[in-house]
Design an enzyme around this catalytic site. Sequence first.
Site, PDB file in Angstrom:
ATOM      1  N   LYS A   1       2.428 -17.435  10.053  1.00  0.00           N
ATOM      2  CA  LYS A   1       1.365 -16.597   9.491  1.00  0.00           C
ATOM      3  C   LYS A   1       1.231 -16.886   8.002  1.00  0.00           C
ATOM      4  CE  LYS A   1      -0.454 -11.892   9.508  1.00  0.00           C
ATOM      5  NZ  LYS A   1      -0.273 -10.528  10.062  1.00  0.00           N
TER       6      LYS A   1
ATOM      7  N   ASN B   1      -2.828 -13.061   6.380  1.00  0.00           N
ATOM      8  CA  ASN B   1      -2.149 -11.830   6.000  1.00  0.00           C
ATOM      9  C   ASN B   1      -3.003 -11.083   4.971  1.00  0.00           C
ATOM     10  OD1 ASN B   1      -0.007  -9.901   5.586  1.00  0.00           O
ATOM     11  ND2 ASN B   1       1.472 -11.510   6.080  1.00  0.00           N
TER      12      ASN B   1
ATOM     13  N   ASN C   1      -1.120  -1.754   1.263  1.00  0.00           N
ATOM     14  CA  ASN C   1       0.248  -1.374   1.593  1.00  0.00           C
ATOM     15  C   ASN C   1       1.232  -2.198   0.791  1.00  0.00           C
ATOM     16  OD1 ASN C   1       2.287  -3.104   3.365  1.00  0.00           O
ATOM     17  ND2 ASN C   1       0.206  -3.805   3.865  1.00  0.00           N
TER      18      ASN C   1
ATOM     19  N   PHE D   1       8.563  -4.437   4.577  1.00  0.00           N
ATOM     20  CA  PHE D   1       9.320  -4.735   5.801  1.00  0.00           C
ATOM     21  C   PHE D   1      10.352  -3.642   6.117  1.00  0.00           C
ATOM     22  CE2 PHE D   1       8.927  -9.684   5.254  1.00  0.00           C
ATOM     23  CZ  PHE D   1       7.572  -9.595   5.513  1.00  0.00           C
TER      24      PHE D   1
ATOM     25  N   ASN E   1       4.851  -8.282  -0.244  1.00  0.00           N
ATOM     26  CA  ASN E   1       5.668  -7.124  -0.594  1.00  0.00           C
ATOM     27  C   ASN E   1       7.172  -7.360  -0.556  1.00  0.00           C
ATOM     28  OD1 ASN E   1       3.333  -5.469  -0.903  1.00  0.00           O
ATOM     29  ND2 ASN E   1       3.163  -5.408   1.328  1.00  0.00           N
ATOM     30  N   THR E   2       7.589  -8.598  -0.307  1.00  0.00           N
ATOM     31  CA  THR E   2       8.997  -8.987  -0.430  1.00  0.00           C
ATOM     32  C   THR E   2       9.083 -10.039  -1.528  1.00  0.00           C
ATOM     33  OG1 THR E   2       9.521  -8.538   1.891  1.00  0.00           O
ATOM     34  CG2 THR E   2      10.958 -10.067   0.725  1.00  0.00           C
TER      35      THR E   2
ATOM     36  N   SER F   1       3.724 -12.188   3.452  1.00  0.00           N
ATOM     37  CA  SER F   1       3.595 -10.821   2.943  1.00  0.00           C
ATOM     38  C   SER F   1       3.805 -10.824   1.437  1.00  0.00           C
ATOM     39  CB  SER F   1       4.624  -9.901   3.597  1.00  0.00           C
ATOM     40  OG  SER F   1       4.649  -8.651   2.933  1.00  0.00           O
TER      41      SER F   1
END
Length: 350
Positions: free
Chosen positions: A219, A248, A116, A120, A183-184, A181
């Site tokens: 996390k 994660n 993915n 967010f 993805n940021t 994450s």
Amino acid sequence: MYRLVFAQVLRRFDAEAVHHLTVRALALLARAPMLKRLLHRALAPHDPALRVTAFGVHFPGPLGLAAGFDKDAACAEGIAALGFGHVEVGTITARAQPGNPRPRLFRLVREYAVINRMGFNNAGAAAAARRLSRTRGVPVVIGVNIGKTKVVPEAEAVADYVASARRLAPPADYLVVNVSSPNTPGLRNLQAVSLLRPLLAAVKEVADATPRRTPLLVKIAPDLADEDVDAVADLAVELGLDGIIATNTTIRHGGETGGLSGRPLKARSLEVLRRLRAKVGDRLTLVSVGGVEDVDDVWERLLAGATLVQGYTGWIYGGPLWASRIHRQLSRRVRRHGMKSITEAIGRTA
């Protein structure tokens, strides 16, 4: 039956479209009091031997749903009715944001995995806080996972996390700072101890000030070097955090851009858990996530020192009754080993 439906029907549709349809269905279930209670009575863990207490919160069973599914706290009660011991909602950001362009969710069926790069996508902290403040129709432990708003520069990250915490710590059963994450842009930079210390200290001050002191966890990513895992563990102990969630998604793969979850993450997730347990012992609550597919995986994480275990990709491939089935199997395993409580298994092989 579910595997047949998945193979013949669900996998033919866009993964994110199926995700949103499932969230809507569970949100409807959450608003149906009688059906919700009936399902909860039939599927949720009720065996006293499965009860776990972590950071002052009582969990009916050790297996919960990881963050990433219920991004807006829209359907936690519906999820709990299907057998999860807790639901972690989010990741939620201070401001609403659409996330990354689609397509951004990909199944790797042969690998039992998912990639993915959602970014967010959520309606923001204020909207989530309103939902979380409603009276719960069934018992459910809800953790809230918060992250950095994409447009906020790194220099303003602390204030951004604090803004989320002020809204979301009061209704949360526990709060999670997500700095892992992929993805940021720039988010994982915040795992560096020099940047992480002021961030966690500021959020902890907010969490500690709630009427019942909201437990705080961090996390971390599986891609951290071992010495960085140790450094984050030392910092968590130093600051008096309640726990660490490991891990994660990983960016170490050869597929689409984004974070990989599921079976390929299993070995590293377990390795990080064992390293954390060796480092902090039982001073922190450890929550293990990554590559959890079945009762054997959950049991192995408990033995290695996790107090709680989370899944997400395993649920996608295992079907709606996945968590309920694993909790029933855990009940039988506890008794087969002559234990009175599943807590006797925690850390046995650490």
